[in-house]
Design an enzyme around this catalytic site. Structure first.
Site, PDB file in Angstrom:
ATOM      1  N   CYS A 168      -3.639   3.233  31.347  1.00 61.40           N
ATOM      2  CA  CYS A 168      -3.967   3.601  29.916  1.00 61.40           C
ATOM      3  C   CYS A 168      -2.825   4.456  29.194  1.00 61.40           C
ATOM      4  O   CYS A 168      -2.360   4.437  28.253  1.00 61.40           O
ATOM      5  CB  CYS A 168      -5.301   4.376  29.672  1.00 61.40           C
TER       6      CYS A 168
HETATM    7  P1  NAD Z   1     -13.760  -1.792  30.169  1.00 56.43           P
HETATM    8  O1  NAD Z   1     -14.033  -1.138  28.767  1.00 56.43           O
HETATM    9  O2  NAD Z   1     -13.845  -3.240  30.006  1.00 56.43           O
HETATM   10  O3  NAD Z   1     -14.653  -1.418  31.355  1.00 56.43           O
HETATM   11  C1  NAD Z   1     -15.062  -0.155  31.703  1.00 56.43           C
HETATM   12  C2  NAD Z   1     -16.251   0.025  32.268  1.00 56.43           C
HETATM   13  O4  NAD Z   1     -17.317  -0.069  31.540  1.00 56.43           O
HETATM   14  C3  NAD Z   1     -16.536  -1.010  33.573  1.00 56.43           C
HETATM   15  O5  NAD Z   1     -17.398  -0.470  34.698  1.00 56.43           O
HETATM   16  C4  NAD Z   1     -17.288  -1.980  32.810  1.00 56.43           C
HETATM   17  O6  NAD Z   1     -18.276  -2.653  33.631  1.00 56.43           O
HETATM   18  C5  NAD Z   1     -18.125  -1.233  31.816  1.00 56.43           C
HETATM   19  N1  NAD Z   1     -18.616  -1.885  30.719  1.00 56.43           N
HETATM   20  C6  NAD Z   1     -18.317  -2.973  30.053  1.00 56.43           C
HETATM   21  N2  NAD Z   1     -19.178  -3.540  29.058  1.00 56.43           N
HETATM   22  C7  NAD Z   1     -20.104  -2.414  29.069  1.00 56.43           C
HETATM   23  C8  NAD Z   1     -21.099  -2.174  28.012  1.00 56.43           C
HETATM   24  N3  NAD Z   1     -21.285  -3.081  26.982  1.00 56.43           N
HETATM   25  N4  NAD Z   1     -21.671  -1.171  28.262  1.00 56.43           N
HETATM   26  C9  NAD Z   1     -21.614  -0.137  28.985  1.00 56.43           C
HETATM   27  N5  NAD Z   1     -20.312  -0.462  30.128  1.00 56.43           N
HETATM   28  C10 NAD Z   1     -19.863  -1.183  30.187  1.00 56.43           C
HETATM   29  O7  NAD Z   1     -12.462  -1.478  30.674  1.00 56.43           O
HETATM   30  P2  NAD Z   1     -11.624  -1.891  32.012  1.00 56.43           P
HETATM   31  O8  NAD Z   1     -11.014  -3.330  31.608  1.00 56.43           O
HETATM   32  O9  NAD Z   1     -12.300  -1.697  33.313  1.00 56.43           O
HETATM   33  O10 NAD Z   1     -10.355  -0.916  31.875  1.00 56.43           O
HETATM   34  C11 NAD Z   1      -9.372  -1.082  30.999  1.00 56.43           C
HETATM   35  C12 NAD Z   1      -9.372  -0.228  29.909  1.00 56.43           C
HETATM   36  O11 NAD Z   1      -9.622   1.063  30.125  1.00 56.43           O
HETATM   37  C13 NAD Z   1      -8.015  -0.138  29.194  1.00 56.43           C
HETATM   38  O12 NAD Z   1      -8.299  -0.195  27.756  1.00 56.43           O
HETATM   39  C14 NAD Z   1      -7.491   1.249  29.426  1.00 56.43           C
HETATM   40  O13 NAD Z   1      -6.636   1.807  28.568  1.00 56.43           O
HETATM   41  C15 NAD Z   1      -8.750   2.090  29.366  1.00 56.43           C
HETATM   42  N6  NAD Z   1      -8.509   3.431  30.238  1.00 56.43           N
HETATM   43  C16 NAD Z   1      -8.447   4.497  29.735  1.00 56.43           C
HETATM   44  C17 NAD Z   1      -8.105   5.607  30.540  1.00 56.43           C
HETATM   45  C18 NAD Z   1      -7.982   6.933  29.884  1.00 56.43           C
HETATM   46  O14 NAD Z   1      -8.198   8.071  30.603  1.00 56.43           O
HETATM   47  N7  NAD Z   1      -7.818   6.944  28.645  1.00 56.43           N
HETATM   48  C19 NAD Z   1      -7.892   5.592  31.868  1.00 56.43           C
HETATM   49  C20 NAD Z   1      -8.002   4.234  32.711  1.00 56.43           C
HETATM   50  C21 NAD Z   1      -8.150   3.204  31.696  1.00 56.43           C
END
Ligand code: NAD
Length: 486
Positions: free
Chosen positions: A285
């Protein structure tokens, strides 16, 4: 099809539970014909079981006391270190990151458990003076109850550790919906916690799809939600959790800029930026997505940047020569490739690109672009190894450009002028600003979090001393002595 038998299972009330949902396989992104693990997803039935177990375990876990809970976290840290090789191997098989990076993440996760274990002996409240001579006014912290934890796949151990360790230390019970791409790592963490002595029902794991996460955060018994992931999912969760008045913490996406001044150390700036933009296959991120050059005189820097990107070695994470592993999935690869094509279509040019390995793995060539600031890639998060070089005439213009997205997670500035550095720290809209260092990386005891759409404007800290503020309610006690008997 070769199968690496990494067990993966939901864990509810102290037992491994086969879900009632679909059967899912996780393949090795470096060799997609290898199945790393196969498991059945949890569904609404397992969610209810986990909530009931977490609720039943709450009181005894709270009563155990913070010092005893800290000892259990400390044991968990030691067990993570004992099993570091095994956890790192599973992480590399599921996620694709080079083994050395997986090892670093495992070590940092053990440190996170140790750090929170150590804070078990911190002061727990504040005493205030009272206008009444026989009264003491004290603040006390009480656990929220059940905390819902939802985590992404990019740091499959570290981000859960940031959330689960402080949640447990403060006396909460946890229901964790982990990321679907990394079920083996989540399973190993639950095994560690159970072995360390976390009682049945206190920490529960659900392996399931995003829709199960949505049901978890909607459940009225879940008193607090800590989420890390993308902006759209975060905003969906915010609507649900805030709508029902529960406590929420979120860390979301980023579109981080690195500003380079003509007085920057060229080697330091180029190596830091390539590392921050392309390291972990750009799946951080905090990765640098935009490189903003201020003024003229950047030929040597640009030459280095191009050479370093073109020279990156791609391959499986198990090969010690690999610098950049595969991306997480075929669809992620296609999205990144499409975003590069779109940038070129919108007037962008490719400045440098690394060579793809001869492999069926999900590889994306690390790519350095340049082009007009109007390109979609300059404002939308593309979660892969792509960065765009932009130009600004002045520091003011560079700061304005850096701030011109909905995100505000991290930023970096490379300069030898302290005045410029301070100005950037003050004026960049980013929760973390690094000077002469990569936009990636953080210390677990310092506050971590973003601004604007990269966060939720509540308590932002999940991994600093301030974690207690999120994972507890603060109460104020007025303690007055009963009148003395005559
Ligand atoms: P994502 O938002 O697709 O998924 C994150 C989690 O949410 C997963 O466990 C997923 O199964 C769950 N999820 C998906 N849809 C959902 C819903 N409708 N309701 C509740 N939960 C749901 O993200 P990703 O692809 O796993 O990770 C990448 C993203 O995470 C990027 O945008 C990255 O920038 C961000 N990220 C942010 C940080 C930070 O600290 N700011 C750190 C790591 C990753």
């Amino acid at each position: 099809m070769p199968v690496i038998t990494t067990p993966a299972s939901s864990f509810i009330d102290g037992s491994w539970v086969e879900g009632t949902g679909e059967t899912t396989s996780r393949v090795n992104p470096a060799a997609p014909d290898e199945v790393v693990t196969t498991y059945r997803q949890a569904g609404p039935q397992e969610l209810n079981q986990a909530i009931n177990a977490a609720s039943a375990a709450s009181r005894a876990w709270d009563r155990l006391g913070v010092v005893a809970r800290g000892r259990i976290l400390s044991t968990a840290a030691a067990l993570i270190r004992d099993r570091a090789d095994e956890i790192a191997r599973v992480m590399t098989a599921e996620h694709g990151k080079p083994l050395a990076e997986s090892r670093l993440e495992v070590d940092a996760s053990a440190d996170t458990f140790d750090y929170h274990a150590g804070s078990a002996r911190n002061p727990v409240g504040t005493e205030y003076p009272s206008s009444h001579p026989e009264e003491r006014i004290l603040t006390v912290r009480r656990p929220l109850g059940i905390v819902g934890v939802i985590t992404p796949w990019n740091f499959p151990l570290q981000i859960p550790a940031w959330k689960i360790a402080p949640a447990l230390l403060q006396g909460n019970t946890v229901v964790w919906k982990s990321a679907s791409h990394t079920p083996g790592v989540s399973t190993l963490l639950m095994d560690v916690l159970a072995t360390a002595g976390v009682p049945a029902g206190v920490a529960n794991l659900l392996l399931g799809p995003g829709s199960l996460g949505s049901e978890l955060v909607s459940h009225p018994a879940v008193a607090g939600v800590t989420f890390t992931g993308s902006v759209p999912v975060g905003h969906h969760i915010r609507g649900i959790v805030c709508g029902r008045g529960a406590k929420l913490q979120m860390e979301l996406g980023g579109h981080n800029a690195s500003i380079v001044l003509p007085d920057a150390d060229v080697d330091l700036a180029a190596s830091s930026i390539v590392n921050a933009a392309m390291g972990s296959t750009g799946q951080k991120c905090t990765a640098t997505r935009r490189v903003i050059l201020v003024g003229d005189g950047h030929d040597a820097f640009l030459d280095q940047l191009r050479d370093r990107v073109a020279a990156l070695t791609l391959g499986p994470g198990t090969d010690p020569a690999t610098q950049i592993g595969p991306i997480i999935s075929a669809s992620a690869r296609d999205e990144v490739d499409a975003a590069i094509d779109q940038a070129v279509h919108e007037g962008g040019q490719v400045l440098a690109q690394a060579t793809l390995p001869a492999s069926d793995g999900y590889f994306v060539a690390p790519t350095l672009l340049t082009g007009p600031t109007s390109m979609t890639i300059c404002r939308e998060e593309v979660f892969g190894p792509v960065a765009t070089v932009l130009h600004a005439d002045t520091v003011d213009e560079a700061i304005e450009l850096a701030n011109a997205t909905e995100f505000g997670l991290t930023a970096a500035v490379f300069t030898s002028d302290e005045r410029t550095a301070r100005r950037c720290v003050t004026d960049l809209d980013a929760g973390i600003v690094k000077v002469n260092a990569p936009s990636t990386g953080s210390e677990l005891h310092a506050p971590f979090g973003g601004m604007k759409n990269s966060t939720f404007s509540g308590p932002r800290e999940q991994n600093s001393a301030a974690a207690a503020a999120f994972f507890t309610h603060e109460k104020t006690a007025y303690l007055r002595l009963a009148p003395e008997e005559a």
